[in-house]
Design an enzyme around this catalytic site. Structure first.
Site, short mmCIF file in Angstrom:
data_model
loop_
_atom_site.label_atom_id
_atom_site.label_comp_id
_atom_site.label_asym_id
_atom_site.label_seq_id
_atom_site.Cartn_x
_atom_site.Cartn_y
_atom_site.Cartn_z
N TYR A 173 1.52 12.52 14.80
CA TYR A 173 2.09 11.57 13.83
C TYR A 173 2.86 10.47 14.57
CZ TYR A 173 5.24 9.85 10.15
OH TYR A 173 5.96 9.06 9.28
N SER A 183 4.79 5.92 -4.55
CA SER A 183 5.76 6.99 -4.23
C SER A 183 6.70 6.52 -3.12
CB SER A 183 4.97 8.23 -3.75
OG SER A 183 5.83 9.26 -3.31
N GLY A 184 7.83 7.19 -3.02
CA GLY A 184 8.71 7.04 -1.86
C GLY A 184 9.12 5.62 -1.55
N SER A 204 8.01 4.34 12.29
CA SER A 204 8.90 5.49 12.09
C SER A 204 9.82 5.64 13.29
CB SER A 204 8.08 6.77 11.95
OG SER A 204 8.92 7.90 12.01
N GLY A 243 7.39 3.00 -0.65
CA GLY A 243 6.55 1.96 -1.24
C GLY A 243 6.93 1.69 -2.69
N THR A 301 0.86 -1.19 0.00
CA THR A 301 0.00 0.00 0.00
C THR A 301 0.90 1.24 0.00
OG1 THR A 301 -0.22 0.18 2.41
CG2 THR A 301 -1.82 -1.23 1.27
N GLY A 302 0.43 2.29 -0.68
CA GLY A 302 1.30 3.45 -0.84
C GLY A 302 2.49 3.10 -1.70
N GLY A 303 2.24 2.33 -2.75
CA GLY A 303 3.33 1.85 -3.61
C GLY A 303 3.61 2.77 -4.79
N1 LIG Z 1 10.18 9.40 4.38
C1 LIG Z 1 10.49 9.29 5.65
O1 LIG Z 1 11.45 9.90 6.13
C2 LIG Z 1 9.68 8.39 6.56
C3 LIG Z 1 10.16 8.17 7.85
C4 LIG Z 1 9.46 7.33 8.70
C5 LIG Z 1 8.29 6.75 8.27
N2 LIG Z 1 7.81 6.99 7.03
C6 LIG Z 1 6.57 6.33 6.64
O2 LIG Z 1 6.79 5.64 5.44
C7 LIG Z 1 5.57 5.50 4.72
C8 LIG Z 1 5.78 5.99 3.30
O3 LIG Z 1 6.14 7.34 3.36
P1 LIG Z 1 6.93 8.08 2.18
O4 LIG Z 1 7.93 8.95 2.83
O5 LIG Z 1 7.33 7.10 1.16
O6 LIG Z 1 5.76 9.05 1.65
P2 LIG Z 1 5.24 9.44 0.19
O7 LIG Z 1 6.36 9.66 -0.74
O8 LIG Z 1 4.28 10.54 0.44
O9 LIG Z 1 4.43 8.15 -0.23
C9 LIG Z 1 3.26 7.81 0.45
C10 LIG Z 1 2.48 6.82 -0.37
O10 LIG Z 1 1.30 6.45 0.36
C11 LIG Z 1 0.15 6.72 -0.45
N3 LIG Z 1 -0.94 7.07 0.45
C12 LIG Z 1 -1.05 8.09 1.31
N4 LIG Z 1 -2.23 8.06 1.93
C13 LIG Z 1 -2.89 6.99 1.44
C14 LIG Z 1 -4.16 6.44 1.67
N5 LIG Z 1 -5.03 6.98 2.52
N6 LIG Z 1 -4.51 5.32 1.00
C15 LIG Z 1 -3.66 4.76 0.11
N7 LIG Z 1 -2.46 5.24 -0.16
C16 LIG Z 1 -2.08 6.36 0.49
C17 LIG Z 1 0.59 7.84 -1.37
O11 LIG Z 1 -0.19 7.94 -2.54
P3 LIG Z 1 -1.45 8.94 -2.61
O12 LIG Z 1 -1.03 10.23 -1.94
O13 LIG Z 1 -1.75 9.07 -4.05
O14 LIG Z 1 -2.54 8.27 -1.86
C18 LIG Z 1 2.00 7.36 -1.69
O15 LIG Z 1 1.97 6.31 -2.63
C19 LIG Z 1 4.54 6.27 5.51
O16 LIG Z 1 3.82 5.39 6.35
C20 LIG Z 1 5.38 7.22 6.34
O17 LIG Z 1 4.72 7.63 7.51
C21 LIG Z 1 8.49 7.80 6.16
#
Ligand SMILES: NC(=O)c1ccc[n+]([C@@H]2O[C@H](COP(=O)([O-])OP(=O)(O)OC[C@H]3O[C@@H](n4cnc5c(N)ncnc54)[C@H](OP(=O)(O)O)[C@@H]3O)[C@@H](O)[C@H]2O)c1
Length: 250
Positions: free
Chosen positions: A151, A17-18, A138, A20, A13-15
């Site tokens: 968060y 971007s980032g 996180s 995923g 899920t969330g695949g």
């Molecule tokens: N980057 C970091 O430094 C970091 C650190 C710790 C934890 N995390 C965690 O890692 C995970 C991924 O984060 P990321 O940094 O890769 O963020 P990202 O680049 O914003 O990617 C997030 C992904 O989740 C999807 N998404 C968001 N809300 C959603 C929903 N309600 N239903 C389905 N898909 C949804 C987004 O697509 P859409 O917006 O199109 O829905 C996108 O594909 C998150 O759980 C975040 O809290 C990230």
């Protein structure tokens, strides 16, 4: 070299971007059939064009139980089962105590907690015995950072969910593990800053605090996700793996 996920069916899920998206690329390269989700169809289409291998995108909001039902109906029709569920979709919203709004609390808990719960629960009828569940938590679950409390609370709950589900699912030999990323350069992390200059300033500042001396890349997480989903991690269960360049430890 043998592909580590050959023949497996995975949902990320969330695949789109980032983290995923990086995991989807790795899972597919390791031989898995991969389903990715996100809310924005355009981002899903872009992601599919970047992933080599067997990938199917399904537009689905994790916080909507009806969307999850439709997602699992599609996976059931196309593949008939799942071996790996990577419940990764999450959102970041900031607010220091005194500025926290009810709407932000609802959005964060809807996606980051309720979304994870029902992503996993609704997957269970399709998930094969011996399968693997990965959850994205996180570093903020165990470290205080400014304006991050709500968060962080959503991410801390992931740790408890993983422990409980590991026990609930033990008879089915389903492993449940959590990955706790540190600062990883993704659109999601950078989106938390006011503009691109502020985002770069934030990343540069983080790099000075991280023992590894750099902010993480999405592929740093993807490599660990492949390992945890694979047979190589068959005796790792209920663990929380920090992938943060050492930041949680200082
Ligand atoms: N980057 C970091 O430094 C970091 C650190 C710790 C934890 N995390 C965690 O890692 C995970 C991924 O984060 P990321 O940094 O890769 O963020 P990202 O680049 O914003 O990617 C997030 C992904 O989740 C999807 N998404 C968001 N809300 C959603 C929903 N309600 N239903 C389905 N898909 C949804 C987004 O697509 P859409 O917006 O199109 O829905 C996108 O594909 C998150 O759980 C975040 O809290 C990230």
């Amino acid at each position: 070299m043998t592909q580590q996920l050959r023949g497996k069916v995975a949902l990320i899920t969330g695949g789109s971007s980032g983290l995923g998206l990086a995991a989807a690329k790795r899972f597919a390269a390791e031989g898995a059939s991969v389903f990715i989700t996100g809310r924005r169809q355009e981002e899903l289409d872009k992601a599919v064009s970047q992933i080599s291998g067997d990938v199917i995108a399904v537009q689905a909001d994790s916080s909507s139980p009806a969307d999850l039902d439709r997602l699992y109906e599609i996976i059931g029709l196309k593949k008939g089962r799942l071996d790996i569920v990577f419940a990764n979709a999450g959102i970041l919203e900031k607010g220091a105590i005194g500025e926290i709004t009810e709407d932000s609390v609802d959005r964060l808990f809807d996606v980051n907690v309720k979304g994870i719960i029902f992503t996993v629960q609704k997957a269970l009828p399709l998930l094969a015995d011996g399968g693997a569940i990965l959850l994205t938590s996180s570093l903020v679950a165990s470290k205080g950072l400014p304006a991050n409390s709500i968060y962080a609370a959503t991410k801390a709950s992931i740790r408890s969910l993983a422990r409980g589900w590991m026990v609930d699912l033990k008879d089915r030999k389903i492993r449940v593990n959590t990955i706790s990323p540190g600062a990883i350069e993704t659109p999601g992390l950078k989106g938390g800053a006011a503009d691109s200059v502020a985002a770069q300033g934030m990343l540069d500042h983080f790099a000075t605090l991280i023992p590894a001396g750099r902010v993480g890349e999405p592929d740093d997480i993807a490599k660990v996700a492949v390992f945890l989903a694979s047979e190589n991690a068959s005796y790792i269960n209920g663990a929380d793996i920090p992938v943060d360049g050492g930041w949680t430890q200082v």
